[in-house]
Write a protein that holds these residues in place. Structure first.
Motif, PDB file in Angstrom:
ATOM      1  N   TYR A   1     -13.433   4.974  -3.919  1.00 21.42           N
ATOM      2  CA  TYR A   1     -14.622   5.800  -3.697  1.00 21.42           C
ATOM      3  C   TYR A   1     -15.745   5.050  -3.009  1.00 21.42           C
ATOM      4  O   TYR A   1     -16.312   5.515  -2.013  1.00 21.42           O
ATOM      5  CB  TYR A   1     -15.135   6.380  -5.026  1.00 21.42           C
ATOM      6  N   TRP A   2     -16.079   3.864  -3.513  1.00 17.50           N
ATOM      7  CA  TRP A   2     -17.290   3.212  -3.014  1.00 17.50           C
ATOM      8  C   TRP A   2     -17.131   2.692  -1.594  1.00 17.50           C
ATOM      9  O   TRP A   2     -18.039   2.827  -0.770  1.00 17.50           O
ATOM     10  CB  TRP A   2     -17.726   2.093  -3.968  1.00 17.50           C
ATOM     11  N   VAL A   3     -15.970   2.149  -1.281  1.00 16.37           N
ATOM     12  CA  VAL A   3     -15.796   1.668   0.092  1.00 16.37           C
ATOM     13  C   VAL A   3     -15.706   2.849   1.054  1.00 16.37           C
ATOM     14  O   VAL A   3     -16.224   2.793   2.176  1.00 16.37           O
ATOM     15  CB  VAL A   3     -14.572   0.731   0.195  1.00 16.37           C
ATOM     16  N   ALA A   4     -15.102   3.952   0.619  1.00 21.44           N
ATOM     17  CA  ALA A   4     -15.063   5.149   1.461  1.00 21.44           C
ATOM     18  C   ALA A   4     -16.447   5.755   1.604  1.00 21.44           C
ATOM     19  O   ALA A   4     -16.818   6.259   2.686  1.00 21.44           O
ATOM     20  CB  ALA A   4     -14.096   6.173   0.863  1.00 21.44           C
ATOM     21  N   ARG A   5     -17.233   5.720   0.533  1.00 23.27           N
ATOM     22  CA  ARG A   5     -18.605   6.267   0.607  1.00 23.27           C
ATOM     23  C   ARG A   5     -19.448   5.457   1.575  1.00 23.27           C
ATOM     24  O   ARG A   5     -20.243   6.021   2.352  1.00 23.27           O
ATOM     25  CB  ARG A   5     -19.243   6.245  -0.791  1.00 23.27           C
ATOM     26  N   MET A   6     -19.296   4.139   1.555  1.00 22.72           N
ATOM     27  CA  MET A   6     -20.036   3.307   2.506  1.00 22.72           C
ATOM     28  C   MET A   6     -19.590   3.592   3.939  1.00 22.72           C
ATOM     29  O   MET A   6     -20.410   3.612   4.866  1.00 22.72           O
ATOM     30  CB  MET A   6     -19.849   1.832   2.168  1.00 22.72           C
ATOM     31  N   ALA A   7     -18.313   3.844   4.132  1.00 23.94           N
ATOM     32  CA  ALA A   7     -17.807   4.165   5.465  1.00 23.94           C
ATOM     33  C   ALA A   7     -18.381   5.497   5.949  1.00 23.94           C
ATOM     34  O   ALA A   7     -18.725   5.644   7.135  1.00 23.94           O
ATOM     35  CB  ALA A   7     -16.289   4.207   5.458  1.00 23.94           C
ATOM     36  N   ARG A   8     -18.496   6.481   5.060  1.00 25.08           N
ATOM     37  CA  ARG A   8     -19.110   7.748   5.456  1.00 25.08           C
ATOM     38  C   ARG A   8     -20.581   7.558   5.803  1.00 25.08           C
ATOM     39  O   ARG A   8     -21.116   8.203   6.710  1.00 25.08           O
ATOM     40  CB  ARG A   8     -18.965   8.783   4.341  1.00 25.08           C
ATOM     41  N   ALA A   9     -21.236   6.647   5.080  1.00 26.64           N
ATOM     42  CA  ALA A   9     -22.649   6.394   5.355  1.00 26.64           C
ATOM     43  C   ALA A   9     -22.849   5.732   6.711  1.00 26.64           C
ATOM     44  O   ALA A   9     -23.851   5.969   7.385  1.00 26.64           O
ATOM     45  CB  ALA A   9     -23.253   5.533   4.246  1.00 26.64           C
ATOM     46  N   VAL A  10     -21.899   4.896   7.114  1.00 20.16           N
ATOM     47  CA  VAL A  10     -21.963   4.312   8.463  1.00 20.16           C
ATOM     48  C   VAL A  10     -21.914   5.428   9.503  1.00 20.16           C
ATOM     49  O   VAL A  10     -22.652   5.423  10.493  1.00 20.16           O
ATOM     50  CB  VAL A  10     -20.796   3.323   8.675  1.00 20.16           C
ATOM     51  N   ARG A  11     -21.058   6.393   9.270  1.00 15.30           N
ATOM     52  CA  ARG A  11     -20.879   7.493  10.214  1.00 15.30           C
ATOM     53  C   ARG A  11     -22.024   8.504  10.165  1.00 15.30           C
ATOM     54  O   ARG A  11     -22.517   8.952  11.202  1.00 15.30           O
ATOM     55  CB  ARG A  11     -19.559   8.213   9.902  1.00 15.30           C
ATOM     56  N   ASP A  12     -22.454   8.856   8.942  1.00 15.53           N
ATOM     57  CA  ASP A  12     -23.385   9.967   8.760  1.00 15.53           C
ATOM     58  C   ASP A  12     -24.805   9.538   8.435  1.00 15.53           C
ATOM     59  O   ASP A  12     -25.719  10.363   8.458  1.00 15.53           O
ATOM     60  CB  ASP A  12     -22.890  10.878   7.628  1.00 15.53           C
ATOM     61  N   GLY A  13     -24.998   8.265   8.099  1.00 16.52           N
ATOM     62  CA  GLY A  13     -26.302   7.811   7.645  1.00 16.52           C
ATOM     63  C   GLY A  13     -26.420   7.861   6.135  1.00 16.52           C
ATOM     64  O   GLY A  13     -25.701   8.598   5.466  1.00 16.52           O
ATOM     65  N   GLY A  14     -27.349   7.075   5.611  1.00 12.24           N
ATOM     66  CA  GLY A  14     -27.557   7.006   4.170  1.00 12.24           C
ATOM     67  C   GLY A  14     -28.688   7.904   3.748  1.00 12.24           C
ATOM     68  O   GLY A  14     -29.049   8.811   4.481  1.00 12.24           O
ATOM     69  N   PRO A  15     -29.248   7.637   2.586  1.00 15.18           N
ATOM     70  CA  PRO A  15     -28.886   6.552   1.658  1.00 15.18           C
ATOM     71  C   PRO A  15     -27.660   6.885   0.819  1.00 15.18           C
ATOM     72  O   PRO A  15     -27.176   8.011   0.835  1.00 15.18           O
ATOM     73  CB  PRO A  15     -30.134   6.434   0.780  1.00 15.18           C
ATOM     74  N   VAL A  16     -27.205   5.867   0.074  1.00  9.55           N
ATOM     75  CA  VAL A  16     -26.081   6.023  -0.844  1.00  9.55           C
ATOM     76  C   VAL A  16     -26.612   5.899  -2.267  1.00  9.55           C
ATOM     77  O   VAL A  16     -27.306   4.939  -2.604  1.00  9.55           O
ATOM     78  CB  VAL A  16     -25.005   4.945  -0.592  1.00  9.55           C
ATOM     79  N   LEU A  17     -26.292   6.884  -3.095  1.00  9.16           N
ATOM     80  CA  LEU A  17     -26.739   6.887  -4.485  1.00  9.16           C
ATOM     81  C   LEU A  17     -25.725   6.155  -5.348  1.00  9.16           C
ATOM     82  O   LEU A  17     -24.528   6.421  -5.274  1.00  9.16           O
ATOM     83  CB  LEU A  17     -26.915   8.334  -4.950  1.00  9.16           C
ATOM     84  N   VAL A  18     -26.219   5.215  -6.180  1.00 10.11           N
ATOM     85  CA  VAL A  18     -25.352   4.453  -7.078  1.00 10.11           C
ATOM     86  C   VAL A  18     -25.987   4.412  -8.463  1.00 10.11           C
ATOM     87  O   VAL A  18     -27.207   4.499  -8.601  1.00 10.11           O
ATOM     88  CB  VAL A  18     -25.126   3.009  -6.569  1.00 10.11           C
ATOM     89  N   PRO A  19     -25.184   4.282  -9.504  1.00  8.81           N
ATOM     90  CA  PRO A  19     -25.757   4.114 -10.843  1.00  8.81           C
ATOM     91  C   PRO A  19     -26.353   2.711 -10.986  1.00  8.81           C
ATOM     92  O   PRO A  19     -25.818   1.737 -10.463  1.00  8.81           O
ATOM     93  CB  PRO A  19     -24.552   4.307 -11.767  1.00  8.81           C
ATOM     94  N   ASP A  20     -27.433   2.634 -11.713  1.00  8.60           N
ATOM     95  CA  ASP A  20     -28.128   1.352 -11.861  1.00  8.60           C
ATOM     96  C   ASP A  20     -27.472   0.530 -12.977  1.00  8.60           C
ATOM     97  O   ASP A  20     -28.026   0.334 -14.056  1.00  8.60           O
ATOM     98  CB  ASP A  20     -29.601   1.588 -12.171  1.00  8.60           C
ATOM     99  N   VAL A  21     -26.269   0.068 -12.679  1.00 10.09           N
ATOM    100  CA  VAL A  21     -25.513  -0.783 -13.609  1.00 10.09           C
ATOM    101  C   VAL A  21     -24.977  -1.980 -12.826  1.00 10.09           C
ATOM    102  O   VAL A  21     -23.818  -2.379 -12.987  1.00 10.09           O
ATOM    103  CB  VAL A  21     -24.362   0.002 -14.292  1.00 10.09           C
TER     104      VAL A  21
END
Length: 331
Positions: free
Chosen positions: A166-186
Motif C-alpha cells: 500500500y505505502w509504496v504504491a500510494r507514494m507512486a500515485r502521489a508522484v503521478r497525481d500530487g500529494g499530500p499523503v495522509l499517514v497515521p502518526d505512529v
C-alpha cells in the motif's frame, strides 16, 4: 527430493511449489485446484481436504518432505493421521498469531502460545487459535520430524491483501497525481515484514536440512517512519506527508491494519504494539536471509504497477476517502 505441498494453488503455496521445481525436486500439490493453476512442472492431485477421502489419491506414496499452509485444524489432523508415517520431514507454515501476547518487543519462540482451537474449522476471529491447534496436532503426530515456521506479515509481489504494497504504491500515485499523503502518526512504531521469496527459500532450505522445532521467520525490525521513508525513496515521491493523530482517524472510521478504508501497518491496540516486533534471531542463525527493505519495496512496486495503481485494493484508503479526510483536517 519428493515434496508434497498441501495446497499449492494460491500465493504462498504456489511459490513454494515453483521454488521446489526450480531446485529439481519432484513436487506434488494436493488441492482442490480452484484457486488457480499449480506451478509449471508440479503435479496436481485434486482433492478436497474437508472430505474423509482427501488423501486416498496419494495413499501408498512416501515423501521426503511435506509442507502444509492450512488454517483449518481439521485438515491438519486428518493429514497427520493419513500421511504422517509416510513422510521423512514435515513443515507447517504457521503464524506469529499463535502467540498469546503481542505487547513484548523482541519476544522469541519461547513465548506462550494461545490455547489450541478444539473445532476442526476456523474463522478469521480464531485464526491464531487455529494455527496453534495445527502446530499441536503435527507436533503430537510427528515429534522429532516437525518444523513450525512462524511468519508475521508476508510481503512482496502477489500480496493480494494489499497491505505490504500500500505505502509504496500510494507514494507512486502521489508522484503521478500530487500529494499530500495522509499517514497515521505512529512513526516510531515497529514494522516488520518478510518477502515471500525469502520465506520460501528458508522453508525449503529448512526442509532439505531436516530442521525441527519452531522458528519466527519474520523480517528485521524497522520503524513505520523508516518504512515510509523507504517507500518515498523507491517511488521517488518528494512531496508532503501529513501525519495524523490516530484517535482522530479512528473517529473518522479509518480502520487499522487491513480491509477497506484502512491504513496498513498501523495497529492502535496497545496489546498488539509488538506484533511486528518479534525476534528473528533464531531463524537467522539457521540461515534465514532477508533482502534489504528498499529491494522488497521496489519489487513490490513493480508488481503493484502491473496490477494497476488505481485498482480497488484489499487494504488502504480510497482516493476519495483520503481527500475527504485531508479536507476535514483543514476545515
Amino acid at each position: 527430493m519428493d515434496l508434497l505441498v498441501l495446497g499449492g494453488t494460491q500465493w504462498l503455496g504456489r511459490t513454494l511449489a515453483a521454488e521446489g521445481v526450480a531446485r529439481g525436486h519432484r513436487v506434488t500439490c494436493l488441492a482442490r485446484g480452484e484457486a488457480g493453476a499449480v506451478a509449471d512442472g508440479a503435479e496436481l492431485v485434486r482433492a478436497d481436504r474437508s472430505k474423509p477421502d482427501a488423501y486416498d489419491a496419494v495413499a501408498g506414496r512416501t515423501w521426503d518432505a511435506v509442507i502444509d499452509v492450512t488454517r483449518q485444524p481439521g485438515y491438519a489432523r486428518r493429514a497427520a493421521q493419513a500421511l504422517g508415517d509416510a513422510s521423512r520431514h514435515w513443515t507447517f507454515i504457521s503464524s506469529c498469531n499463535v502467540y498469546a501476547r503481542h505487547d513484548e518487543p523482541g519476544a522469541d519462540e519461547s513465548a506462550a502460545l494461545l490455547p489450541p482451537l478444539e473445532d476442526d474449522d476456523s474463522t478469521p476471529e480464531t485464526y491464531g487459535e487455529a494455527k496453534s491447534a495445527i502446530e499441536l496436532a503435527y507436533r503430537d503426530a510427528l515429534a522429532d520430524r516437525f518444523l513450525a515456521i512462524r511468519p508475521g506479515l508476508i510481503a512482496g509481489p502477489g500480496d493480494t491483501s494489499g497491505r505490504s504494497g500500500y505505502w509504496v504504491a500510494r507514494m507512486a500515485r502521489a508522484v503521478r497525481d500530487g500529494g499530500p499523503v495522509l499517514v497515521p502518526d505512529v512513526l516510531d512504531a515497529a514494522a516488520e515484514a518478510v518477502h515471500v521469496d525469502d520465506l520460501v527459500r528458508f522453508t525449503l532450505d529448512s526442509a532439505e536440512r531436516g530442521l525441527v522445532g519452531a522458528l519466527n521467520a519474520v523480517g528485521d525490525r524497522v520503524t513505520f517512519g523508516a518504512w515510509l521513508d523507504a517507500s518515498r525513496a523507491v517511488a521517488g515521491y518528494e512531496g508532503e506527508v501529513v501525519a495524523v493523530d490516530t484517535a482522530w482517524l479512528a473517529e473518522q472510521g479509518v480502520a487499522e491494519w487491513s480491509g477497506p478504508d484502512s491504513l496498513p501497518l498501523w495497529i492502535a491496540d496497545p496489546e498488539w504494539n509488538a506484533f511486528m516486533d518479534r525476534s528473528n534471531a533464531a531463524a537467522k542463525r539457521e540461515g534465514l536471509g532477508l533482502r534489504p527493505l528498499e529491494q522488497l519495496l521496489a519489487e513490490t512496486l513493480e508488481w503493484e504497477r502491473e496490477q494497476g495503481l488505481d485498482r480497488e485494493r484489499g487494504a488502504g484508503l480510497s482516493p476519495a476517502k483520503e481527500r475527504e479526510l485531508l479536507a476535514a483536517l483543514t476545515a
